[in-house]
Design a protein around this motif. Structure first.
Motif, PDB file in Angstrom:
ATOM      1  N   GLU A 124       0.835  -1.198   0.000  1.00 54.21           N
ATOM      2  CA  GLU A 124       0.000   0.000   0.000  1.00 54.21           C
ATOM      3  C   GLU A 124       0.873   1.252   0.000  1.00 54.21           C
ATOM      4  O   GLU A 124       1.726   1.426   0.867  1.00 54.21           O
ATOM      5  N   MET A 125       0.656   2.108  -1.004  1.00 51.36           N
ATOM      6  CA  MET A 125       1.315   3.414  -1.050  1.00 51.36           C
ATOM      7  C   MET A 125       0.291   4.462  -0.584  1.00 51.36           C
ATOM      8  O   MET A 125      -0.818   4.119  -0.188  1.00 51.36           O
ATOM      9  N   LYS A 126       0.659   5.742  -0.650  1.00 53.62           N
ATOM     10  CA  LYS A 126      -0.249   6.795  -0.164  1.00 53.62           C
ATOM     11  C   LYS A 126      -1.573   6.777  -0.947  1.00 53.62           C
ATOM     12  O   LYS A 126      -2.649   6.836  -0.360  1.00 53.62           O
ATOM     13  N   ASP A 127      -1.476   6.694  -2.279  1.00 55.52           N
ATOM     14  CA  ASP A 127      -2.688   6.802  -3.103  1.00 55.52           C
ATOM     15  C   ASP A 127      -3.026   5.557  -3.913  1.00 55.52           C
ATOM     16  O   ASP A 127      -4.009   5.549  -4.640  1.00 55.52           O
ATOM     17  N   TYR A 128      -2.157   4.570  -3.861  1.00 55.66           N
ATOM     18  CA  TYR A 128      -2.391   3.401  -4.720  1.00 55.66           C
ATOM     19  C   TYR A 128      -1.722   2.143  -4.146  1.00 55.66           C
ATOM     20  O   TYR A 128      -1.014   2.221  -3.134  1.00 55.66           O
ATOM     21  N   LEU A 129      -1.965   1.027  -4.821  1.00 54.59           N
ATOM     22  CA  LEU A 129      -1.360  -0.246  -4.414  1.00 54.59           C
ATOM     23  C   LEU A 129      -0.391  -0.736  -5.486  1.00 54.59           C
ATOM     24  O   LEU A 129      -0.569  -0.459  -6.673  1.00 54.59           O
ATOM     25  N   ILE A 130       0.629  -1.469  -5.032  1.00 58.78           N
ATOM     26  CA  ILE A 130       1.536  -2.180  -5.933  1.00 58.78           C
ATOM     27  C   ILE A 130       1.343  -3.675  -5.636  1.00 58.78           C
ATOM     28  O   ILE A 130       1.316  -4.073  -4.470  1.00 58.78           O
ATOM     29  N   VAL A 131       1.195  -4.459  -6.689  1.00 60.69           N
ATOM     30  CA  VAL A 131       1.109  -5.910  -6.491  1.00 60.69           C
ATOM     31  C   VAL A 131       2.350  -6.547  -7.096  1.00 60.69           C
ATOM     32  O   VAL A 131       2.757  -6.202  -8.213  1.00 60.69           O
ATOM     33  N   VAL A 132       2.979  -7.444  -6.361  1.00 62.58           N
ATOM     34  CA  VAL A 132       4.135  -8.153  -6.883  1.00 62.58           C
ATOM     35  C   VAL A 132       3.654  -9.462  -7.504  1.00 62.58           C
ATOM     36  O   VAL A 132       3.042 -10.293  -6.814  1.00 62.58           O
ATOM     37  N   ASP A 133       3.904  -9.601  -8.771  1.00 59.53           N
ATOM     38  CA  ASP A 133       3.569 -10.715  -9.656  1.00 59.53           C
ATOM     39  C   ASP A 133       2.109 -10.708 -10.123  1.00 59.53           C
ATOM     40  O   ASP A 133       1.191 -10.478  -9.357  1.00 59.53           O
ATOM     41  N   ALA A 134       1.979 -10.950 -11.435  1.00 58.52           N
ATOM     42  CA  ALA A 134       0.648 -10.930 -12.058  1.00 58.52           C
ATOM     43  C   ALA A 134      -0.089 -12.247 -11.835  1.00 58.52           C
ATOM     44  O   ALA A 134      -1.309 -12.288 -11.904  1.00 58.52           O
ATOM     45  N   ASN A 135       0.692 -13.335 -11.567  1.00 59.73           N
ATOM     46  CA  ASN A 135       0.111 -14.661 -11.339  1.00 59.73           C
ATOM     47  C   ASN A 135      -0.506 -15.202 -12.643  1.00 59.73           C
ATOM     48  O   ASN A 135      -0.483 -14.554 -13.684  1.00 59.73           O
ATOM     49  N   PHE A 136      -1.055 -16.404 -12.596  1.00 61.63           N
ATOM     50  CA  PHE A 136      -1.893 -16.914 -13.682  1.00 61.63           C
ATOM     51  C   PHE A 136      -3.183 -16.079 -13.679  1.00 61.63           C
ATOM     52  O   PHE A 136      -3.516 -15.474 -12.654  1.00 61.63           O
ATOM     53  N   PRO A 137      -3.952 -16.077 -14.768  1.00 61.76           N
ATOM     54  CA  PRO A 137      -5.179 -15.273 -14.775  1.00 61.76           C
ATOM     55  C   PRO A 137      -6.109 -15.567 -13.581  1.00 61.76           C
ATOM     56  O   PRO A 137      -6.646 -14.624 -12.971  1.00 61.76           O
ATOM     57  N   SER A 138      -6.287 -16.833 -13.241  1.00 64.68           N
ATOM     58  CA  SER A 138      -7.189 -17.143 -12.110  1.00 64.68           C
ATOM     59  C   SER A 138      -6.616 -16.631 -10.793  1.00 64.68           C
ATOM     60  O   SER A 138      -7.350 -16.148  -9.923  1.00 64.68           O
ATOM     61  N   GLY A 139      -5.283 -16.693 -10.642  1.00 71.28           N
ATOM     62  CA  GLY A 139      -4.633 -16.163  -9.447  1.00 71.28           C
ATOM     63  C   GLY A 139      -4.694 -14.643  -9.414  1.00 71.28           C
ATOM     64  O   GLY A 139      -4.836 -14.037  -8.342  1.00 71.28           O
ATOM     65  N   ALA A 140      -4.621 -14.020 -10.596  1.00 69.00           N
ATOM     66  CA  ALA A 140      -4.718 -12.562 -10.684  1.00 69.00           C
ATOM     67  C   ALA A 140      -6.067 -12.101 -10.150  1.00 69.00           C
ATOM     68  O   ALA A 140      -6.156 -11.146  -9.369  1.00 69.00           O
ATOM     69  N   ARG A 141      -7.134 -12.821 -10.540  1.00 73.48           N
ATOM     70  CA  ARG A 141      -8.482 -12.416 -10.089  1.00 73.48           C
ATOM     71  C   ARG A 141      -8.621 -12.573  -8.574  1.00 73.48           C
ATOM     72  O   ARG A 141      -9.211 -11.721  -7.912  1.00 73.48           O
ATOM     73  N   LEU A 142      -8.045 -13.648  -8.037  1.00 71.47           N
ATOM     74  CA  LEU A 142      -8.121 -13.847  -6.583  1.00 71.47           C
ATOM     75  C   LEU A 142      -7.326 -12.774  -5.839  1.00 71.47           C
ATOM     76  O   LEU A 142      -7.781 -12.236  -4.824  1.00 71.47           O
ATOM     77  N   ALA A 143      -6.139 -12.483  -6.347  1.00 70.86           N
ATOM     78  CA  ALA A 143      -5.306 -11.462  -5.699  1.00 70.86           C
ATOM     79  C   ALA A 143      -5.976 -10.087  -5.793  1.00 70.86           C
ATOM     80  O   ALA A 143      -5.904  -9.276  -4.863  1.00 70.86           O
ATOM     81  N   MET A 144      -6.662  -9.853  -6.921  1.00 65.74           N
ATOM     82  CA  MET A 144      -7.364  -8.582  -7.112  1.00 65.74           C
ATOM     83  C   MET A 144      -8.499  -8.430  -6.095  1.00 65.74           C
ATOM     84  O   MET A 144      -8.682  -7.373  -5.497  1.00 65.74           O
ATOM     85  N   GLU A 145      -9.231  -9.519  -5.880  1.00 66.28           N
ATOM     86  CA  GLU A 145     -10.310  -9.492  -4.875  1.00 66.28           C
ATOM     87  C   GLU A 145      -9.752  -9.206  -3.489  1.00 66.28           C
ATOM     88  O   GLU A 145     -10.309  -8.423  -2.730  1.00 66.28           O
ATOM     89  N   ASP A 146      -8.640  -9.862  -3.171  1.00 68.16           N
ATOM     90  CA  ASP A 146      -8.023  -9.643  -1.855  1.00 68.16           C
ATOM     91  C   ASP A 146      -7.548  -8.196  -1.705  1.00 68.16           C
ATOM     92  O   ASP A 146      -7.714  -7.596  -0.650  1.00 68.16           O
TER      93      ASP A 146
END
Ligand SMILES: [Zn+2]
Length: 329
Positions: free
Chosen positions: A63-85
């Motif tokens: 978490e940054m001041k105004d936005y988030l950084i995510v490390v690794d895009a994952n597989f598409p299904s993992g990307a959606r789960l990480a996005m929800e989290d």
């Protein structure tokens, strides 16, 4: 009392060794102490999302001041789960997604993130690796993975932004996030993410916590040198691409595993041993090896060892990094 304690200690060591041996039987299987698909807070505004199901890699959400950084895009299904989290953890948008390297379980979700408004980011070596290996791997993976096939893309979407210096920095009033390239270990694009204030290091697959080392694009001989660079940073938390989070001992263990693997195979080559003396093949795949590594690296030894020995043998006997043998110049 002393003897009793010693006996208890030995029993514990024996149990741990037995457990490590059993766990080692499954190359990518979850261990009983793993927490697949759950989120753990590492520091204020830094969360570790453990993968492990459906081929997912780990993710880190920063978490940054105004936005988030995510490390690794994952597989598409993992990307959606990480996005929800990420949505559950913070109302801030995901602005950057950093690909630690080009492998499918770390980068095939790229277009899922960019469709949601994020910028994918990587060291330039990631794009170069994609040029070498794609679209062949994407198309191959789409045959067995529904989440990849359903995207209906001809290939992986390369990172939208790359850096070609050894490091790149994102910072604001709240936090400094450094992206580093220390050389060729797991792939020619290996990126590390370092948070100096929190002493957090995200390692991608250059450091894994367990028997998860895939060497098909690697430079086995140089791998320990890359970890040695990372070890110069002040690190309290190591967040690997696969396996659980840990401390600096995870880096030391991974480095020792790669060192011992290379040493053992090199000494066998020096004794004039042939590949068939070291690795037993079945259906064109290495299934067994006579190479034994010391107990100190048992945590990193699993079903993949015969393949790791074969790759290391080819790297040493051909005198160039295995990634150059398998993936061209
Ligand atoms: Zn990988």
């Amino acid at each position: 009392m002393g003897v009793f304690l010693l006996a208890m200690k030995n029993l514990r060591v024996l149990l741990l060794a037995t457990f490590a041996g059993l766990a080692g039987l499954a190359f990518f299987a979850a261990r009983s102490d793993a927490k697949p698909e759950t989120v753990t807070k590492i520091a204020d505004g830094v969360w570790f999302r453990e993968g492990g199901m459906d081929g997912h890699c780990n993710n880190v959400i920063i978490e940054m001041k105004d936005y988030l950084i995510v490390v690794d895009a994952n597989f598409p299904s993992g990307a959606r789960l990480a996005m929800e989290d990420a949505k559950r953890l913070s109302p801030k948008p995901v602005k950057y997604v950093f690909d630690t390297h080009h492998h499918g379980d770390h980068a095939y979700g790229n277009s899922v993130w960019t469709a949601a408004g994020a910028t994918t980011l990587a060291y330039k070596g990631v794009t170069e690796e994609m040029k070498r290996h794609e679209p062949a791997r994407w198309q191959d993976t789409a045959k067995t993975r529904k989440d990849v096939a359903e995207l209906n893309q001809p290939s992986v979407e390369p990172p939208k932004q790359t850096f070609d210096k050894k490091s790149f920095v994102l910072s604001d009033d709240t936090r400094r996030v450094e992206f580093h390239f220390f050389g060729w270990a797991h792939t020619r694009g290996d990126g590390f993410v370092y948070l100096p204030k929190e002493q957090v290091l995200c390692t991608g697959d250059a450091v894994t916590n367990g028997p998860y080392n895939a060497l098909m694009d690697a430079n086995v001989a140089n791998w320990p040198n890359v970890i040695a660079q990372a070890q110069k940073l002040k690190v309290a938390h190591v967040l690997p691409g696969h396996g659980e989070p840990g401390g600096p001992d995870v880096m030391a263990g991974e480095k020792l595993f790669m060192t011992e693997l290379h040493k053992a195979v090199k000494s066998a080559v020096g004794q004039g041993k042939k590949l068939e003396d070291l690795v037993e093949m079945k259906d064109n795949r290495p299934v067994k090896t006579s190479v034994q590594l010391p107990d100190s690296v048992k945590h990193w030894v699993g079903n993949g060892l015969p393949t790791q020995v074969q790759i290391t043998y080819e790297e040493i006997s051909k005198g160039k990094p295995y990634g150059e043998i398998s993936g061209g110049k």
